[in-house]
Write a protein that holds these residues in place. Structure first.
Motif, PDB file in Angstrom:
ATOM      1  N   ALA A  92       0.772  -1.163   0.015  1.00 13.86           N
ATOM      2  CA  ALA A  92      -0.080  -0.089   0.015  1.00 13.86           C
ATOM      3  C   ALA A  92       0.929   1.392   0.022  1.00 13.86           C
ATOM      4  CB  ALA A  92      -1.075  -0.153   1.167  1.00 13.86           C
ATOM      5  N   PHE A 108      -5.194   5.997  -3.955  1.00 19.04           N
ATOM      6  CA  PHE A 108      -4.118   5.288  -3.577  1.00 19.04           C
ATOM      7  C   PHE A 108      -4.430   3.906  -2.874  1.00 19.04           C
ATOM      8  CE2 PHE A 108      -2.387   9.760  -4.069  1.00 19.04           C
ATOM      9  CZ  PHE A 108      -1.247   9.331  -5.052  1.00 19.04           C
ATOM     10  N   ASP A 109      -5.741   4.092  -2.319  1.00 19.26           N
ATOM     11  CA  ASP A 109      -6.238   2.766  -1.906  1.00 19.26           C
ATOM     12  C   ASP A 109      -6.856   1.801  -2.738  1.00 19.26           C
ATOM     13  OD1 ASP A 109      -8.478   4.431  -2.492  1.00 19.26           O
ATOM     14  OD2 ASP A 109      -9.389   3.958  -0.590  1.00 19.26           O
ATOM     15  N   TRP A 146       0.221   6.280   4.021  1.00 22.66           N
ATOM     16  CA  TRP A 146      -1.066   5.521   3.392  1.00 22.66           C
ATOM     17  C   TRP A 146      -1.968   5.482   4.394  1.00 22.66           C
ATOM     18  CZ3 TRP A 146      -4.678   1.652   3.871  1.00 22.66           C
ATOM     19  CH2 TRP A 146      -5.411   1.211   2.692  1.00 22.66           C
ATOM     20  N   THR A 166      -3.073  -0.318  -4.557  1.00 19.23           N
ATOM     21  CA  THR A 166      -3.221   1.149  -4.907  1.00 19.23           C
ATOM     22  C   THR A 166      -3.661   1.185  -6.404  1.00 19.23           C
ATOM     23  OG1 THR A 166      -0.746   1.379  -3.905  1.00 19.23           O
ATOM     24  CG2 THR A 166      -1.800   3.052  -5.340  1.00 19.23           C
ATOM     25  N   MET A 186       2.420   5.107  -0.583  1.00 25.20           N
ATOM     26  CA  MET A 186       1.933   6.456  -0.903  1.00 25.20           C
ATOM     27  C   MET A 186       3.191   7.241  -0.458  1.00 25.20           C
ATOM     28  SD  MET A 186      -1.399   8.739   0.342  1.00 25.20           S
ATOM     29  CE  MET A 186      -1.832  10.176  -0.283  1.00 25.20           C
TER      30      MET A 186
END
Length: 283
Positions: free
Chosen positions: A78, A94-95, A118, A244, A80
């Protein structure tokens, strides 16, 4: 009548129903019931980790046993970075809630390597993943900056800030409500050297790499991603994928192909902690 007397006498000898035998002795007080076992939950044991490497360096785990059983660990990064907040504010995602929902629906255990940034951007998702016993949250740095020079163009974490960067991510997990993040660390970009392993040694983590690259980052062909995983998977494999949407838009569709096919081949999905525990001889 003689038979009835004998039976009554036998009851007296055994001490059962003394009053029925015509004695004046008071009945014995009933024995107290045995104590019930304690219902207090036992303190969970520390998650399995590998012993330090040579010269006390952070140990590196790439895959589990090839002979113990047909197990595979799907892992999802995950990602970011610290400076991607404006992009998230403008609508970039971004999820990947659809991926997490699919893993739950298919009953697939998984390990999510999460950056602290994240978790700050998606605290509800981080908390939901972290509190779901099917998943485990592990550390992927705070902002996905590299721990070595020349790592796919990523900015670099200074050597003297590597451990604090890792610890900052754990602090972000706790703030988001993740109760028990695992002592596993995945280097951004998978890039590391002895200096990085030395800097993180005191943190007590196991560095987790992989032996199967899904190729889902920036991919547009879900079938191609699925083929990479299906062709590369072996007993004990650790598969690297991403959680992501903006950077890995076809991962969820690929998972819907990968999971039933590997199960058909006799594979069982596990979290990274189980592979490491097996490597340590722990069930």
């Amino acid at each position: 009548m003689i038979t009835l007397v004998r039976r009554a006498t036998a009851l007296c000898v055994l001490g059962a129903a003394l009053a029925a035998c015509g004695t004046s002795e008071s009945p014995r007080a009933p024995r107290p019931a045995p104590s019930a076992p304690s219902t207090a939950p036992s303190k969970p044991s520390r998650p399995p980790t590998l012993a330090p490497g040579p010269a006390g360096l952070t140990p590196v785990f790439e895959h589990g046993s090839r002979t113990a059983s047909k197990t595979v660990a799907l892992t999802f990064d995950a990602d970011m970075t610290a400076d991607q907040g404006p992009r998230a504010a403008s609508g970039e995602r971004f999820d990947n809630p659809g991926l997490i929902a699919t893993l739950r629906r298919l009953k697939v255990p998984a390990t999510v390597f999460m950056t602290g940034r994240w978790a700050e951007e998606y605290p509800d998702a981080a908390r939901s993943i972290g509190r779901d016993p099917r998943f485990e949250v592990a550390n992927h740095s705070y902002s996905h900056y590299a721990y070595t020079d020349d790592c796919y163009g990523l900015p670099t974490v200074p050597r003297d800030r590597m451990r604090s960067d890792l610890e900052r991510a754990y602090a972000s997990f706790r703030k988001a409500g993740v109760p028990d993040a695992m002592p596993y660390f995945r280097f951004p970009g998978g890039c590391y050297d002895k200096a990085a392993l030395r800097e993180l040694a005191a943190a007590g983590v196991t560095a987790v790499q992989w032996d199967v690259v899904s190729g889902d980052a920036f991919a547009t062909d879900a079938d191609a991603v699925a083929r990479e995983v299906l062709d590369g998977a072996k007993p004990g494999s650790v598969v690297v994928m991403h959680c992501t949407r903006s950077a890995a838009p076809v991962t969820e569709r690929a998972v819907r192909t990968i999971v039933p096919e590997l199960r058909e081949r006799g594979y069982r999905f596990v979290k990274v902690s189980e592979l490491i525990g097996t490597a340590n001889g722990r069930a």
